[in-house]
Structure formats: structure tokens, C-alpha cells
Design an enzyme around this catalytic site. Sequence first.
Site, PDB file in Angstrom:
ATOM      1  N   ASP A  49      17.215   2.312   7.085  1.00 56.15           N
ATOM      2  CA  ASP A  49      16.015   1.831   6.509  1.00 56.15           C
ATOM      3  C   ASP A  49      16.082   0.672   7.049  1.00 56.15           C
ATOM      4  O   ASP A  49      16.881  -0.355   7.445  1.00 56.15           O
ATOM      5  CB  ASP A  49      16.455   0.886   4.932  1.00 56.15           C
ATOM      6  CG  ASP A  49      15.037   0.629   4.522  1.00 56.15           C
ATOM      7  OD1 ASP A  49      14.129   1.279   4.873  1.00 56.15           O
ATOM      8  OD2 ASP A  49      14.895  -0.106   3.610  1.00 56.15           O
ATOM      9  N   ASP A  99       1.085  -1.185   0.096  1.00 59.99           N
ATOM     10  CA  ASP A  99      -0.097   0.283  -0.443  1.00 59.99           C
ATOM     11  C   ASP A  99       1.077   1.206   0.085  1.00 59.99           C
ATOM     12  O   ASP A  99       0.710   2.316  -0.259  1.00 59.99           O
ATOM     13  CB  ASP A  99      -0.426   0.199   1.216  1.00 59.99           C
ATOM     14  CG  ASP A  99      -0.131  -0.256   2.552  1.00 59.99           C
ATOM     15  OD1 ASP A  99       1.055   0.141   2.792  1.00 59.99           O
ATOM     16  OD2 ASP A  99      -0.885   0.024   3.550  1.00 59.99           O
ATOM     17  N   ASP A 134      20.034  -4.420  -1.247  1.00 56.48           N
ATOM     18  CA  ASP A 134      19.837  -3.469  -0.984  1.00 56.48           C
ATOM     19  C   ASP A 134      19.559  -2.197  -0.521  1.00 56.48           C
ATOM     20  O   ASP A 134      18.656  -1.219  -0.497  1.00 56.48           O
ATOM     21  CB  ASP A 134      17.946  -3.850  -1.865  1.00 56.48           C
ATOM     22  CG  ASP A 134      17.640  -4.196  -0.430  1.00 56.48           C
ATOM     23  OD1 ASP A 134      17.379  -5.856  -0.651  1.00 56.48           O
ATOM     24  OD2 ASP A 134      16.409  -3.689  -0.793  1.00 56.48           O
TER      25      ASP A 134
END
Length: 465
Positions: free
Chosen positions: A267, A128, A257
Site C-alpha cells: 500500500d 470515489d 491498517d
Amino acid sequence: MNHMPQAANFRPATEIDTLMPDIADPVAAADFPRTILRYRNDRAAASVGLGGLSDDQWIAHFGRFTPLDGSLPRPLALRYHGHQFRHYNPDIGDGRGFLFAQMRDGAGRLLDLGTKGSGQTPYSRFGDGRLTLKGGVREILATEMLEALGVNTSKTFSIIETGEALERNDEPSPTRGAVMVRLSHSHIRIGSFQRAAFHDDTPLLERLTDYALTRLYGDAPGDNPSAQLLGRVVERAADLAASYMVAGFVHGVLNSDNINITGESFDYGPWRFTPLWDAHFTAAYFDHAGLYAFGRQAEAIHWDVAQLAISLRPLVDAPPLIAQLERFPTLYGEAMQRRFCWRLGVEPGADPGPMIEAAVRGMVTSDTPIDRFFHDWRGGAAHDATAYGDTAWSAFREAIVAFTAVPGAKEHGYWSDGAPCSMHIEEVEAIWSAIDRDDDWTPLYAKVAAIRRMGEAHGPAPITP
């Protein structure tokens, strides 16, 4: 890293344009029902000339994503691939974030403002594009704690609650939504190079290499730019791995990544700080094999950097790349010594290796918490020698006497506190519970203040190569 960044004027940049259109896709931010400002990092904002924004201006830029004058005219969702738990995935990219702006800090470093939870992109797949408020709160706590412990980390710049109710399979739902902005020294990842190599795009590999060397490292390309860049990444990555260990931190998802080409940690998903020096401690419930366990993080990061070397092979023969990769273990060992002594508040001396080995052995054997050890032995003398009187600590007690305290090592009042400032999962959950149950943000703000006080006590971290 400086814990007190100097105020700077806003200096917008658009350097990413040199890699367009091959590195990203223009996207639009989601239109959120509400924008409630929950956290603004004025310390970080001052370092890039944005500290003077009013709350309304802040929300306009970091909740509604009105462009910053002179920077990127519209957001860019970056393209990249990556190995996820050692399995190659060509179907990733910025799925719930984008590069919003670039600018330079007071030292002239090129920095990015990137988002998390800003809406769907071409890489969202079935997601989403949103971020839970709890995820944003956790990222504040991770980045603040890591910065205070000397880790080269992104800064959580802004958290704005969005008024959306999100459904998640792995936590109580519906849960509150948020959009986060982080300040980073680039969002170019090892996976960015992997994608270019996957598509046999040698010109893009060359441009990425030049961008990283000249704009991120400030280096003039030499005879072999690819090996030159790999060498810089090896240096930064080895230091990053050591800094995680000395901080007692487990990132949880060290996929390629998630490894920044500047060696800056970023992250934060299922992160944890391990209370004890436990090599097998994992942060992610889905890391069943312990691939990214506390004691395997250096191995994981080294493996990721090897994927960068493989990606650079179209540009250069293997031997100079292998030579750079082989530097990692030595550099990691040197960084461990440098950072361990820094947190301990002692001069490194001739050979701190045996002292560090004895310290780790003592922590493991006696189940002494990592934070407790460093707090108690700051400056090389124990707060309470009787607590370290058993045989588990005999080798360390003998070794530490050869090390002298760094000037001013224990001057800050923090070192007189009865307990160290820690960040373990129980406190993370308690801070979130106060927000979730009572909309009480006081514990979060108080914890950030306590963490920053600890950072002041430690002082500037060792300079990253």
C-alpha cells in the site's frame, strides 16, 4: 525472497471463506469506460500460473474482474479498523479496493490478488473509489525497486487505464484514472484484529489467529496461539523495518491498517527513497510531526505491532505478549546487520555493528548518497578510494578490512556501472511527466528493466525469519 520466481501451475484457493461473513462484504467492481492495458507483471504472473493469459484474458480478469476459475466467485471488501497517525479510526475498510482472488504459488504459499481503484464499497465514505494513473505508476516503481533491494513487498501485478478523468485536491486535475491489481501474501492487517477486538468479537479473534498461523505462516498452533502469532509478526516486522532502512526507503504512512499480518510491505501512497541517510526525512507532506520519518520507522512499526498485542489480550494474559514485544529491538538490530552486510556484499562476520555505525556516520557526515555508498563499496573494497579519503570515513575504512566479500559479490556487470540505479522523486516525476505529456511509456518500462537488472546483481535477499 527469490528474484526469479519459478513458474507454477495455477492453483486457485478460497481460504478467506473460513473467515466469512465476518471479515468482508461482497461487492461489485466499477464498470469502467475503457480498459487499456498499461502494465502486466509477467514475472509475478508466472509464479502463480497466470503468465500464459492473453492480453484480452488479462483485461477480462484484471480490468473487468471476471472471476478466476476455482477462486473467489465475487470480490470481497475487507473490514478493518486502525490507528492513523496514532488516532484510532473505526470507520475504515477497503474503500477503493477489494480481495479479488486467492491462489498458491509454486512453494505452496497462499497469496492474494487485491485491487486499488476498483470502485466504491461500503467503506468508501466520501471517496470515489478510484486510483489515479500516476498513483499506479508510482506503485510500480516502489514495488520493483523494493523487491530489487531485498524488501519483502507486495508485487504490482497489473495496471489498466480506465478512461476516466479524476478530480484530486492534492495534484493537477482532472487526471487519468486506472485500476491496479497487487499480488500479496495476505491482505489481513493488524487493523483486522483491532476491529474484532473493538467489537468484543472473541470468536473472530480466535479465527483470525488460527487463519494467520496455519494458512499464512504454516504453523501448527501450540499451547498459546496468540503469543505464537505475535512472535511471528514481531520477527517479520522487525526485519521489515530494517529492510526499509537499508534500502533508504520511507513508506510514509505506517498506520496499523497498513501493516500486513505477514510483515509484507504494501500500500504505497506518499513513499520516497531518501537520497541521504537523514533520520528526519519524511515522505508525506501531511506528516508535519515527522511521526513516520526515515529514522522513526522501526519505532512506528513496533508501536503498530503493540496494537496487535493489545487486540489479542481477550485471548491471553499480558506477560507472554509483552515477552514477544520485547524481542523487537534485538531482532531489529540483528536484521539491520544481516541486511546491511547483504547489500554491501560482505559476509556478516562476528560483529558487524561497529562497521555499520561507522558507515552510517560516514554517510551522514559527508553527505554521501546511500545508493552511491553501497555501489562504491560492494564487496568491501571501494571503487574509488580517493572519494572516501577524508576523516569522515577513517573509522569505516579501518573497520571494513575485517570483512570478506561474499563469493561472486561483484561478478554482475551492474557493479561496473558508473552510477547506481536509484529511485528519487525527480526521476519519478520525470517518468510520470513523459506519460502525462506525451503518453510515452518508454521511460517507465526502461526503468523497470534497469531495476530488475540491479536486483539480479544483488541476488536473493537474506531469508526472512
